[in-house]
Design an enzyme around this catalytic site. Structure first.
Site, PDB file in Angstrom:
ATOM      1  NE  ARG A  24       6.328   0.714  -4.118  1.00 11.69           N
ATOM      2  CZ  ARG A  24       7.435   0.996  -3.435  1.00 11.69           C
ATOM      3  NH1 ARG A  24       7.616   2.196  -2.954  1.00 11.69           N
ATOM      4  NH2 ARG A  24       8.351   0.066  -3.258  1.00 11.69           N
ATOM      5  CB  ILE A  52       6.586  -3.437  -2.038  1.00 10.43           C
ATOM      6  CG1 ILE A  52       5.475  -3.494  -1.025  1.00 10.43           C
ATOM      7  CG2 ILE A  52       6.033  -3.313  -3.456  1.00 10.43           C
ATOM      8  CD1 ILE A  52       4.388  -2.439  -1.308  1.00 10.43           C
ATOM      9  CB  SER A  53      10.110  -4.983  -6.037  1.00 10.66           C
ATOM     10  OG  SER A  53      10.022  -6.369  -5.846  1.00 10.66           O
ATOM     11  CE  LYS A  54      16.030  -0.748  -4.126  1.00  8.14           C
ATOM     12  NZ  LYS A  54      17.418  -0.592  -4.514  1.00  8.14           N
TER      13      LYS A  54
END
Ligand code: SAH
Length: 206
Positions: A24, A52-54
């Protein structure tokens, strides 16, 4: 991270393998040293006031899509490209649209440098981009909160296709929609629970 995702109920092996493989931090840019980067409930700030989404959300949305190899998927909200890359790892034919020019440029270059074959569009999902509307998609994944269910996007979904989308203005709900026919009465809409995304906005931002 994958162990925590499993604990939280993610079971799709292909999704778990993609999440395991893809670091990530590559997508997080200057916040790469954030010690919470691999916490599954931690959204990370990126350029243009976006996030950024979880990881949990990325896994959850990806699983709900029930995406098979070679199916086409349109992602709304390219952002950092993390979710985009996960979709590529699932061997889909990936299309993605982003309204922030800076993110569009940076992420398109990043994904190309990682040898992902993705079609990136610059524009917004309300007005669309002419080229984006040339296709019908097997799946549509929305990664920003839509005020209401966007009719324009439903039109771009194939009959039999699935859309996963957070909807709502003050409180958002994650909806999974199976489009069994062109008529809205034939859409099966399942409420999957609470969601929290940056808002879906209209127009490009230069
Ligand atoms: N999938 C991204 C999530 C980024 S946050 C990731 O994994 O990093 C959501 C993104 O949606 C933001 O980059 C925002 O600019 C974009 N966005 C918001 N409204 C949009 C719209 N109408 N059309 C396209 N992108 C939009």
């Amino acid at each position: 991270m994958v162990a925590s995702l499993k604990e939280r109920g993610i079971t799709d092996k292909r999704v778990l393998a993609a999440m395991e493989k893809l670091p990530r931090h590559i997508f997080a840019g200057e916040t790469a040293l954030d010690h919470l980067l691999y916490d599954i409930d931690h959204a990370v700030a990126i350029d243009c006031g976006q996030t950024i989404s979880k990881p949990y959300t990325v896994a959850w949305q990806s699983e709900m899509l029930e995406l098979s190899a070679n199916q086409s998927v349109l992602e709304v909200g390219t952002g950092s490209g993390y979710q985009t890359a996960i979709l590529c790892e699932l061997r889909a034919q990936v299309f993605t649209v982003e309204r922030q020019v800076k993110l569009y440029r940076k992420t398109k270059a990043l994904l190309a440098s990682m040898n992902y074959r993705v079609k990136c569009f610059l524009g917004d999902s309300f007005n669309g981009v002419p080229e984006m509307k040339d296709y019908l998609y097997d799946r549509i994944l929305v990664t920003c909160g839509a005020p209401t269910l966007p009719e324009g996007l439903m039109k771009l979904l194939k009959v039999g296709g699935i859309m996963v989308i957070p909807v709502g203005e003050e409180e958002q709900r994650m909806l999974k929609i199976v489009k069994n026919g062109e008529d809205p009465s034939e859409w099966v809409i399942e409420d999957k629970g609470d969601a929290k995304f940056v808002p879906m906005l209209e127009g490009r931002n230069f």
